[in-house]
Design an enzyme around this catalytic site. Sequence first.
Site, short mmCIF file in Angstrom:
data_model
loop_
_atom_site.label_atom_id
_atom_site.label_comp_id
_atom_site.label_asym_id
_atom_site.label_seq_id
_atom_site.Cartn_x
_atom_site.Cartn_y
_atom_site.Cartn_z
CG ASN A 10 -1.67 1.24 1.47
OD1 ASN A 10 -1.76 2.08 0.56
ND2 ASN A 10 -2.25 1.40 2.65
CE LYS A 12 0.31 3.34 4.84
NZ LYS A 12 0.23 3.51 6.26
CG HIS A 93 -5.74 2.00 5.49
ND1 HIS A 93 -5.25 2.91 6.41
CD2 HIS A 93 -4.73 1.13 5.25
CE1 HIS A 93 -3.99 2.59 6.70
NE2 HIS A 93 -3.66 1.51 6.01
CD GLU A 95 -2.53 5.56 7.05
OE1 GLU A 95 -2.55 5.58 5.81
OE2 GLU A 95 -1.58 5.13 7.72
CD GLU A 165 -3.40 -2.53 7.53
OE1 GLU A 165 -2.35 -2.85 6.98
OE2 GLU A 165 -3.95 -1.44 7.36
N GLY A 171 2.85 1.99 10.89
CA GLY A 171 3.90 3.00 10.72
C GLY A 171 4.64 3.35 12.00
CB SER A 211 5.39 -2.06 12.06
OG SER A 211 5.01 -0.73 12.34
C1 PEP Z 1 -0.73 0.14 6.31
O1 PEP Z 1 -0.95 1.32 6.50
O2 PEP Z 1 -1.53 -0.57 5.65
C2 PEP Z 1 0.48 -0.42 6.89
C3 PEP Z 1 0.49 -1.68 7.19
O3 PEP Z 1 1.51 0.47 7.10
P1 PEP Z 1 2.97 0.13 7.71
O4 PEP Z 1 3.41 -1.17 7.06
O5 PEP Z 1 3.81 1.27 7.30
O6 PEP Z 1 2.81 -0.03 9.16
#
Ligand code: PEP
Length: 256
Positions: A10, A12, A93, A95, A165, A171, A211
């Site tokens: 992803n 983003k 998601h 976000e 998630e 992140g 992460s």
């Molecule tokens: C995400 O936002 O879908 C995600 C998993 O981000 P990160 O891997 O950077 O934690």
Amino acid sequence: MAERPYIVGNWKMNGTRAMLSQARSIDRAAQNLMKVEVAIAPPYTLIHPVHREAGQIAVGAQDCHPGAEGPHTGDISAVMVADAGAKFVILGHSERRQDHGETNALVREKCSSAIEAGLRIILCVGESEETRDAGKAENHVTRQLKASLPENLDNAQESLTVAYEPIWAIGTGRTPTVEDIGAMHRAIRATLSDMFGEEQGAAVRILYGGSVNPDNAFELLSADEVGGALVGGASLTAESFLGIVIAAAELNDQPA
Ligand code: PEP
């Protein structure tokens, strides 16, 4: 680990055409790692360019509007992203839920619209740190899952992937334990079986996201019921993303 692990990047709000070289490298490597299903969700502006470059990997969108067309300035529909070459869309998601106030009801409408447009969906669910600390994570996530999915989802094993998630792991460099990931994935699996029946519920892939990087991928992907990963930051270079894809391939090679 699922029969064919699914590793999805992803991107983003990252990437201009300069990043197409990363997509090209990922695609080339994926052609030699056929045991893993690899996909990228770039920003809207790169869906068609990545689609044109890709021989092996699938391209997806990170969101879509619930309608097919109309007076919605700045919005993009599922029909449009499918036309640009997307095969799937990430929906719900955290976000989007946080930055744009997306509710479960809206996510559910988007899911219906995406499926109608012929897209597969990756539905994201996850708890805040506060909810986990209060011991309510499983309850929160399974309710979110039920409320975000259309009830009449035919062929769930084909059209749906769920991504667990935890918001506090996105992140941040922090991750849940393998045991906690396994427990949550089992709870999600049980909910999917309730919703779609044992056979379909068992076949829906559940990804872990938060992460994931090349160093922790092997361990995180080995958690119970994990069928792959949704990767943010570590998907932005071919080198780190492919490190995760290779970990998935190695894990899949191990005897059960
Ligand atoms: C995400 O936002 O879908 C995600 C998993 O981000 P990160 O891997 O950077 O934690």
